[in-house]
Design a protein around this motif. Sequence first.
Motif, mmCIF file in Angstrom:
data_model
loop_
_atom_site.group_PDB
_atom_site.id
_atom_site.type_symbol
_atom_site.label_atom_id
_atom_site.label_comp_id
_atom_site.label_asym_id
_atom_site.label_seq_id
_atom_site.Cartn_x
_atom_site.Cartn_y
_atom_site.Cartn_z
ATOM 1 N N SER A 1 52.955 72.821 64.913
ATOM 2 C CA SER A 1 52.198 73.621 64.259
ATOM 3 C C SER A 1 51.011 72.670 63.257
ATOM 4 C CB SER A 1 53.319 74.289 63.294
ATOM 5 O OG SER A 1 53.834 73.201 62.436
ATOM 6 N N ARG A 2 50.327 73.838 62.626
ATOM 7 C CA ARG A 2 49.116 73.181 61.983
ATOM 8 C C ARG A 2 48.840 74.136 60.747
ATOM 9 N NH1 ARG A 2 43.137 71.165 65.345
ATOM 10 N NH2 ARG A 2 42.336 70.542 63.438
ATOM 11 N N ASP A 3 48.778 73.554 59.722
ATOM 12 C CA ASP A 3 48.544 73.858 58.333
ATOM 13 C C ASP A 3 47.235 73.218 58.085
ATOM 14 O OD1 ASP A 3 47.846 73.971 56.025
ATOM 15 O OD2 ASP A 3 49.897 74.505 55.179
ATOM 16 N N ASN A 4 45.941 74.382 58.420
ATOM 17 C CA ASN A 4 44.891 73.419 58.295
ATOM 18 C C ASN A 4 44.078 73.450 56.518
ATOM 19 O OD1 ASN A 4 44.298 73.661 60.951
ATOM 20 N ND2 ASN A 4 43.689 75.611 60.943
ATOM 21 N N ALA A 5 45.116 74.388 56.065
ATOM 22 C CA ALA A 5 44.388 74.456 54.118
ATOM 23 C C ALA A 5 44.316 72.817 53.759
ATOM 24 C CB ALA A 5 45.709 75.597 53.215
ATOM 25 N N LYS A 6 46.190 72.484 54.398
ATOM 26 C CA LYS A 6 46.983 70.843 53.984
ATOM 27 C C LYS A 6 46.334 70.085 54.821
ATOM 28 C CE LYS A 6 51.117 73.424 51.750
ATOM 29 N NZ LYS A 6 52.810 73.018 51.822
ATOM 30 N N ASN A 7 45.607 70.153 55.690
ATOM 31 C CA ASN A 7 45.410 69.315 56.633
ATOM 32 C C ASN A 7 46.042 68.848 57.462
ATOM 33 O OD1 ASN A 7 42.132 69.978 56.602
ATOM 34 N ND2 ASN A 7 41.763 68.776 54.653
ATOM 35 N N THR A 8 47.069 69.179 57.996
ATOM 36 C CA THR A 8 48.093 68.648 58.212
ATOM 37 C C THR A 8 48.905 68.814 58.854
ATOM 38 O OG1 THR A 8 49.090 68.204 56.029
ATOM 39 C CG2 THR A 8 50.948 67.970 57.727
ATOM 40 N N VAL A 9 49.167 68.192 60.073
ATOM 41 C CA VAL A 9 49.814 68.737 61.934
ATOM 42 C C VAL A 9 52.008 68.984 60.706
ATOM 43 C CG1 VAL A 9 49.250 66.696 62.745
ATOM 44 C CG2 VAL A 9 49.180 69.429 63.845
ATOM 45 N N TYR A 10 52.543 69.616 61.843
ATOM 46 C CA TYR A 10 54.237 69.163 61.935
ATOM 47 C C TYR A 10 53.787 69.418 63.053
ATOM 48 C CZ TYR A 10 53.264 70.487 57.376
ATOM 49 O OH TYR A 10 52.236 70.851 55.785
ATOM 50 N N LEU A 11 55.670 68.358 63.580
ATOM 51 C CA LEU A 11 55.734 68.328 64.884
ATOM 52 C C LEU A 11 56.998 68.412 64.600
ATOM 53 C CD1 LEU A 11 55.500 68.181 68.575
ATOM 54 C CD2 LEU A 11 56.597 66.106 68.289
ATOM 55 N N GLN A 12 58.234 69.685 64.670
ATOM 56 C CA GLN A 12 59.604 70.017 64.943
ATOM 57 C C GLN A 12 60.029 69.490 66.201
ATOM 58 O OE1 GLN A 12 60.838 71.196 62.212
ATOM 59 N NE2 GLN A 12 62.886 70.698 63.348
ATOM 60 N N MET A 13 61.160 68.796 66.006
ATOM 61 C CA MET A 13 61.635 68.516 67.316
ATOM 62 C C MET A 13 62.928 68.638 66.779
ATOM 63 S SD MET A 13 59.964 64.512 67.795
ATOM 64 C CE MET A 13 60.635 63.977 66.266
ATOM 65 N N ASN A 14 63.653 69.510 68.457
ATOM 66 C CA ASN A 14 65.244 70.441 68.029
ATOM 67 C C ASN A 14 65.866 69.902 69.358
ATOM 68 O OD1 ASN A 14 64.716 71.674 65.699
ATOM 69 N ND2 ASN A 14 63.817 73.816 66.715
ATOM 70 N N SER A 15 67.159 69.579 69.842
ATOM 71 C CA SER A 15 67.676 69.400 70.676
ATOM 72 C C SER A 15 67.221 68.741 71.571
ATOM 73 C CB SER A 15 67.654 70.344 71.768
ATOM 74 O OG SER A 15 67.837 71.047 71.993
ATOM 75 N N LEU A 16 67.325 67.151 70.162
ATOM 76 C CA LEU A 16 66.746 65.889 70.889
ATOM 77 C C LEU A 16 67.494 64.673 71.845
ATOM 78 C CD1 LEU A 16 65.574 64.863 67.648
ATOM 79 C CD2 LEU A 16 64.190 65.023 69.462
ATOM 80 N N LYS A 17 66.669 64.309 72.550
ATOM 81 C CA LYS A 17 67.780 63.686 73.336
ATOM 82 C C LYS A 17 67.472 62.001 73.389
ATOM 83 C CE LYS A 17 67.066 67.401 76.599
ATOM 84 N NZ LYS A 17 66.098 67.423 78.336
ATOM 85 N N PRO A 18 68.584 60.952 73.983
ATOM 86 C CA PRO A 18 68.513 59.609 73.872
ATOM 87 C C PRO A 18 66.569 59.215 74.159
ATOM 88 C CG PRO A 18 69.851 60.298 74.527
ATOM 89 C CD PRO A 18 69.438 61.664 74.223
ATOM 90 N N GLU A 19 66.633 60.156 74.969
ATOM 91 C CA GLU A 19 65.376 59.895 76.023
ATOM 92 C C GLU A 19 64.065 59.897 75.262
ATOM 93 O OE1 GLU A 19 67.860 61.474 77.418
ATOM 94 O OE2 GLU A 19 66.474 62.907 78.825
ATOM 95 N N ASP A 20 64.264 60.596 73.987
ATOM 96 C CA ASP A 20 63.491 60.948 73.269
ATOM 97 C C ASP A 20 62.551 59.567 72.010
ATOM 98 O OD1 ASP A 20 64.440 64.048 72.832
ATOM 99 O OD2 ASP A 20 62.701 64.015 73.964
ATOM 100 N N THR A 21 63.599 59.105 72.519
ATOM 101 C CA THR A 21 63.317 57.722 71.784
ATOM 102 C C THR A 21 62.158 56.961 71.689
ATOM 103 O OG1 THR A 21 65.895 57.297 71.563
ATOM 104 C CG2 THR A 21 64.198 55.463 70.916
#
Length: 119
Positions: A69-89
């Motif tokens: 997601s992206r908050d253009n007013a804050k010039n910030t981008v987010y990555l919400q990561m759920n159900s993480l797996k070891p292969e996401d390391t």
Amino acid sequence: VQLQASGGGLVQAGGSLRLSCAASGSTFSINYMGWYRQAPGKQRELVASISSGGNTKYVDSVKGRFTISRDNAKNTVYLQMNSLKPEDTAVYYCNAFVPYYSDYAGDYWGQGTLVTVSS
């Protein structure tokens, strides 16, 4: 354009983390922003991207689990990561793309942030 990433850490499999990337400088010139990752011994891959208009893309392995997601007013981008797996390391890198027709054209990178998922 300068990028400052944060939010990595150690989490158990099935857990969640949220990465943040704050952009500064000529942020008006940014078109796409995204998150890449690089695991040990592997090439860097694009995990997710978002356009200035909000269009998103994901690598197949994270679809349904990660949300960019992206908050253009804050010039910030987010990555919400759920159900993480070891292969996401991996080390996760924030990226900002400024198109060729801009005076600030180029690919910009933040410092990496390490995400470790334990099994």
